[in-house]
Design a protein around this motif. Structure first.
Motif, mmCIF file in Angstrom:
data_model
loop_
_atom_site.group_PDB
_atom_site.id
_atom_site.type_symbol
_atom_site.label_atom_id
_atom_site.label_comp_id
_atom_site.label_asym_id
_atom_site.label_seq_id
_atom_site.Cartn_x
_atom_site.Cartn_y
_atom_site.Cartn_z
ATOM 1 N N PHE A 1 11.506 21.867 14.579
ATOM 2 C CA PHE A 1 10.812 23.142 14.413
ATOM 3 C C PHE A 1 11.721 24.352 14.601
ATOM 4 O O PHE A 1 11.522 25.399 13.980
ATOM 5 N N TYR A 2 12.719 24.215 15.479
ATOM 6 C CA TYR A 2 13.677 25.289 15.714
ATOM 7 C C TYR A 2 15.079 24.698 15.764
ATOM 8 O O TYR A 2 15.282 23.611 16.308
ATOM 9 N N THR A 3 16.033 25.415 15.217
ATOM 10 C CA THR A 3 17.414 24.949 15.189
ATOM 11 C C THR A 3 18.159 25.450 16.426
ATOM 12 O O THR A 3 17.672 26.304 17.179
ATOM 13 N N GLU A 4 19.366 24.926 16.601
ATOM 14 C CA GLU A 4 20.209 25.392 17.693
ATOM 15 C C GLU A 4 20.519 26.878 17.531
ATOM 16 O O GLU A 4 20.612 27.615 18.512
ATOM 17 N N VAL B 1 17.560 29.101 18.864
ATOM 18 C CA VAL B 1 17.391 29.271 20.306
ATOM 19 C C VAL B 1 18.463 30.152 20.931
ATOM 20 O O VAL B 1 18.397 30.445 22.135
ATOM 21 N N GLN B 2 19.427 30.603 20.132
ATOM 22 C CA GLN B 2 20.409 31.557 20.656
ATOM 23 C C GLN B 2 19.733 32.858 21.077
ATOM 24 O O GLN B 2 20.260 33.605 21.909
ATOM 25 N N SER B 3 18.562 33.128 20.514
ATOM 26 C CA SER B 3 17.833 34.360 20.844
ATOM 27 C C SER B 3 16.861 34.162 22.002
ATOM 28 O O SER B 3 16.004 35.019 22.245
ATOM 29 N N PHE B 4 16.989 33.064 22.732
ATOM 30 C CA PHE B 4 16.013 32.732 23.776
ATOM 31 C C PHE B 4 15.825 33.864 24.778
ATOM 32 O O PHE B 4 14.696 34.194 25.157
ATOM 33 N N ALA C 1 1.330 27.364 21.464
ATOM 34 C CA ALA C 1 1.971 26.113 21.041
ATOM 35 C C ALA C 1 3.387 26.382 20.539
ATOM 36 O O ALA C 1 4.313 25.606 20.799
ATOM 37 N N ALA C 2 3.559 27.490 19.817
ATOM 38 C CA ALA C 2 4.889 27.855 19.327
ATOM 39 C C ALA C 2 5.820 28.198 20.489
ATOM 40 O O ALA C 2 7.002 27.838 20.479
ATOM 41 N N GLU C 3 5.290 28.894 21.498
ATOM 42 C CA GLU C 3 6.113 29.231 22.666
ATOM 43 C C GLU C 3 6.571 27.968 23.397
ATOM 44 O O GLU C 3 7.738 27.855 23.785
ATOM 45 N N ILE C 4 5.653 27.021 23.591
ATOM 46 C CA ILE C 4 6.012 25.763 24.247
ATOM 47 C C ILE C 4 7.078 25.036 23.439
ATOM 48 O O ILE C 4 8.072 24.539 23.991
ATOM 49 N N THR C 5 6.893 24.995 22.131
ATOM 50 C CA THR C 5 7.835 24.297 21.250
ATOM 51 C C THR C 5 9.207 24.961 21.279
ATOM 52 O O THR C 5 10.242 24.281 21.310
ATOM 53 N N PHE C 6 9.231 26.280 21.283
ATOM 54 C CA PHE C 6 10.501 27.006 21.328
ATOM 55 C C PHE C 6 11.216 26.752 22.654
ATOM 56 O O PHE C 6 12.443 26.556 22.688
ATOM 57 N N ALA C 7 10.449 26.717 23.741
ATOM 58 C CA ALA C 7 11.045 26.427 25.049
ATOM 59 C C ALA C 7 11.598 25.006 25.088
ATOM 60 O O ALA C 7 12.678 24.758 25.654
ATOM 61 N N LEU C 8 10.893 24.051 24.489
ATOM 62 C CA LEU C 8 11.393 22.680 24.420
ATOM 63 C C LEU C 8 12.674 22.611 23.590
ATOM 64 O O LEU C 8 13.602 21.864 23.930
ATOM 65 N N ALA C 9 12.726 23.375 22.513
ATOM 66 C CA ALA C 9 13.939 23.400 21.684
ATOM 67 C C ALA C 9 15.114 23.952 22.476
ATOM 68 O O ALA C 9 16.243 23.437 22.389
ATOM 69 N N PHE C 10 14.874 24.997 23.258
ATOM 70 C CA PHE C 10 15.934 25.536 24.111
ATOM 71 C C PHE C 10 16.453 24.464 25.064
ATOM 72 O O PHE C 10 17.663 24.271 25.217
ATOM 73 N N ALA D 1 10.824 32.538 13.534
ATOM 74 C CA ALA D 1 9.867 31.792 12.706
ATOM 75 C C ALA D 1 10.174 30.303 12.794
ATOM 76 O O ALA D 1 11.328 29.882 12.705
ATOM 77 N N ALA D 2 9.129 29.508 12.981
ATOM 78 C CA ALA D 2 9.300 28.053 13.013
ATOM 79 C C ALA D 2 9.636 27.540 11.622
ATOM 80 O O ALA D 2 9.220 28.118 10.613
#
Length: 275
Positions: free
Chosen positions: A3-6, A9-12, A47-56, A98-99
């Motif tokens: 859903f998110y690339t490396e 997540v640079q913008s975390f 759900a997107a926030e959780i997914t982005f945090a998991l990607a980080f 954006a996912a």
């Protein structure tokens, strides 16, 4: 992580979360569900926030363990159906990248190749199972309850089935989904849904101890093993040992494997580099 690339997540650090809180300390990344007034029911944005945090956590080399906990008396009441059916009821987080495709929490947790611990101190309902089933360990208090009440509302826990079938037998999945019964902590433990039941006063310390134990072990070996296990289900049985032997041969050449052997010989604690 699909859903998110490396790069995403640079913008975390620039993201301002609306529904979760995060922290990173001593290689442990904590995600706290933070919508207690709605029983931590997740909206599309949450759900997107959780997914982005998991990607980080997935991409960040300093993260060796993830803890998922929650504010309020309910761990997670599943999806906020109103927000999913009426997008005007969903507050978008415009600071999120954006996912790459439609967010699905079950797939997001499946893509996290690092150990995770669900620290459950309240009820888990419906789609909340996507979170606990996606974690490597689930530690709950003895007051917790678990239920799939969707049939009482004319629907069915469709996506939850895929996550549950990785943990408990199909007959038990059908029992839970058809009856909508509420299970207590001991019943959930006996079914294999949770890995440990403890007192409320000691759960934080127990989770902390487990996370520290995970972080003491070789992070690259753990990640490689989790990835191999994920891939194994797609490999014919007569090819699985050859596949796993190749994975082991690769792992033996890593810096961490050599460091682990040297530390054992020198009777000292290893210094892992994740390489």
């Amino acid at each position: 992580m699909r859903f998110y690339t490396e790069e995403d997540v640079q913008s975390f650090d620039a993201v301002r979360f609306l529904y979760i809180k995060t922290s990173l300390a001593d290689h442990i990344f904590t995600i706290t569900l933070n919508r207690p007034h709605k029983r931590n029911a997740f909206t599309p944005s949450m759900a997107a926030e959780i997914t982005f945090a998991l990607a980080f956590a997935h991409y960040h080399s300093d993260v060796r363990c993830v803890i998922i906990n929650a504010e309020g008396p309910v761990f997670c009441a599943g999806a906020d159906l109103n927000a999913f059916h009426d997008l005007s009821a969903n507050t978008e987080n415009t600071s999120l990248p954006a996912a790459r495709e439609e967010i699905r929490l079950g797939d997001a947790f499946a893509g996290l190749l690092k150990p995770s611990i669900a620290q459950v101190e309240g009820a888990v309902i419906a789609g909340g199972f996507l979170i606990i089933c996606g974690c490597t360990f689930v530690i709950c208090t003895n007051e917790c309850t678990f239920s799939l009440p969707e049939v009482k509302r004319g629907i069915w826990p469709m996506q939850v089935m895929a996550s549950l079938l990785n943990i408990i037998p199909p007959r038990k999945v059908l029992e839970m989904a058809i009856t909508g019964k509420t299970y207590n902590a001991d019943e959930a433990f006996r079914a294999g849904l949770v890995t440990s039941v403890t007192e409320k006063e000691s759960i934080a310390e127990q989770v902390k101890t487990l996370a520290a134990e995970i972080c003491r072990n070789a992070p690259l070996a753990i990640q490689s093993g989790m990835e191999a296990l994920m891939k194994l289900k797609h490999i014919p049985q007569n090819e699985q040992h050859a596949f796993l032997k190749a994975q082991l041969d690769h792992l033996l050449q890593t810096e961490d494997a050599k460091e682990g052997t040297m530390a054992f010989k020198e009777k000292r604690s290893p210094v892992w580099k994740g390489k």
